[in-house]
Scaffold this active site. Structure first.
Site, short mmCIF file in Angstrom:
data_model
loop_
_atom_site.label_atom_id
_atom_site.label_comp_id
_atom_site.label_asym_id
_atom_site.label_seq_id
_atom_site.Cartn_x
_atom_site.Cartn_y
_atom_site.Cartn_z
N LYS A 273 0.78 -1.24 0.02
CA LYS A 273 -0.04 0.16 0.04
C LYS A 273 0.97 1.54 -0.05
CE LYS A 273 -3.97 -0.95 3.05
NZ LYS A 273 -4.50 -0.56 4.43
N ASP B 134 -8.13 2.35 5.00
CA ASP B 134 -8.60 0.82 5.06
C ASP B 134 -9.32 0.36 3.67
OD1 ASP B 134 -8.37 -1.45 6.93
OD2 ASP B 134 -10.44 -1.41 7.38
N GLY C 190 -2.35 -8.59 -2.94
CA GLY C 190 -3.92 -8.83 -2.31
C GLY C 190 -4.57 -9.70 -3.35
P1 ITT Z 1 -2.60 -1.77 7.28
O1 ITT Z 1 -3.95 -1.81 8.03
O2 ITT Z 1 -1.31 -1.75 7.96
O3 ITT Z 1 -2.68 -0.41 6.43
P2 ITT Z 1 -3.52 -4.11 6.01
O4 ITT Z 1 -2.81 -4.99 5.01
O5 ITT Z 1 -3.77 -4.76 7.31
O6 ITT Z 1 -2.52 -2.66 6.40
P3 ITT Z 1 -6.37 -3.40 5.06
O7 ITT Z 1 -6.67 -3.97 6.31
O8 ITT Z 1 -6.67 -2.20 4.56
O9 ITT Z 1 -4.51 -3.30 5.10
O10 ITT Z 1 -6.12 -4.43 3.64
C1 ITT Z 1 -7.11 -5.41 3.76
C2 ITT Z 1 -6.56 -6.50 2.85
O11 ITT Z 1 -7.09 -6.11 1.54
C3 ITT Z 1 -5.08 -6.64 2.41
O12 ITT Z 1 -4.35 -7.15 3.21
C4 ITT Z 1 -5.13 -6.71 0.91
O13 ITT Z 1 -5.12 -8.39 0.96
C5 ITT Z 1 -6.42 -6.66 0.24
N1 ITT Z 1 -6.08 -5.16 -0.30
C6 ITT Z 1 -6.05 -3.91 -0.04
N2 ITT Z 1 -5.79 -3.04 -0.83
C7 ITT Z 1 -5.73 -3.92 -2.19
C8 ITT Z 1 -5.48 -3.61 -3.40
O14 ITT Z 1 -5.19 -2.41 -3.77
N3 ITT Z 1 -5.64 -4.64 -4.25
C9 ITT Z 1 -5.83 -5.99 -3.85
N4 ITT Z 1 -5.95 -6.31 -2.71
C10 ITT Z 1 -5.86 -5.35 -1.61
#
Ligand code: ITT
Length: 196
Positions: free
Chosen positions: A15, A70, A152
């Site tokens: 991210k 998020d 992701g």
């Molecule tokens: P932070 O909370 O530290 O920011 P995180 O990985 O826990 O990091 P999220 O809860 O926002 O962040 O992310 C949820 C999941 O969604 C992440 O682990 C990815 O698997 C997926 N994800 C987020 N953004 C994405 C994207 O642009 N493309 C594909 N999958 C994504």
């Protein structure tokens, strides 16, 4: 005029790279490597609640203005799941691959595959003021993973109007159309007003 400085309140390096590329030089993003902060438990029921909690707690801890976000993948057939649980869909320690496999399995044989990514960004300033923005990207879940870019769920997400998944297109293209870029551009407009 000196560029606005924001601490990037995320522990996800994938991210962080995208956010840096989308903002370019218009905002100076400080890193958790130089301004360490503790993990924040993401126990909110909504993307908004989690983004706000991360930005608020990290700003309190560091005394800096913090940008957190998020993101969730919301699948129509699964009534919006995995949504706020996207990171741990296949369990607390799930890898990207585990989550992708579980989602493909949940949609096996299903023709209704519409989904969208939704990203909520929150900036919290040291005085407690807060800005919020959101962005969405609509598409379909493919039947198998394709491509090596992105991260992701990107290998199984086909944006509407495209014949390639988000992992098959260059990150520069993803960053033009994505949920994250829409939310960040909306945030940048608010930041410009706030700083004026
Ligand atoms: P932070 O909370 O530290 O920011 P995180 O990985 O826990 O990091 P999220 O809860 O926002 O962040 O992310 C949820 C999941 O969604 C992440 O682990 C990815 O698997 C997926 N994800 C987020 N953004 C994405 C994207 O642009 N493309 C594909 N999958 C994504």
């Amino acid at each position: 005029m000196t560029a606005l400085k924001l601490l990037l309140g995320t522990k996800n390096p994938d991210k962080a790279k995208e956010i840096q590329a989308i903002f370019g030089d218009s905002v100076t993003l400080l890193s958790g490597d130089d301004h360490p902060f503790a993990d924040v438990e993401e126990d909110g029921d909504t993307l908004e609640a989690n983004a706000r909690k991360k930005a608020t707690e990290i700003s309190k801890e560091t005394g800096l203005a913090v940008l957190s976000e998020d993101t969730g993948l919301e699948v129509d057939f699964l009534k919006g799941a995995p949504g706020v649980y996207s990171a741990r869909y296949a369990g607390e320690e799930a890898t990207y691959q585990d989550n992708v496999d579980k989602l493909l399995d949940a949609l096996k044989g299903e023709s209704k595959r519409q989904a969208h990514f939704r990203c909520v960004c929150v900036v919290v300033f040291p005085d407690g003021q807060e800005l919020i923005s959101a962005g969405q990207l609509n598409g379909q879940i493919t039947t198998n993973a394709r491509g090596r870019d992105g991260f992701g769920y990107d290998p199984i997400f086909l944006p509407d109007g495209f014949s390639k998944t988000l992992a098959e297109v260059p990150t520069s293209l993803k960053n033009q159309i994505s949920h994250r870029s829409k939310a960040l551009r909306a945030m940048k407009a608010q930041l410009d007003k706030h700083m004026a």
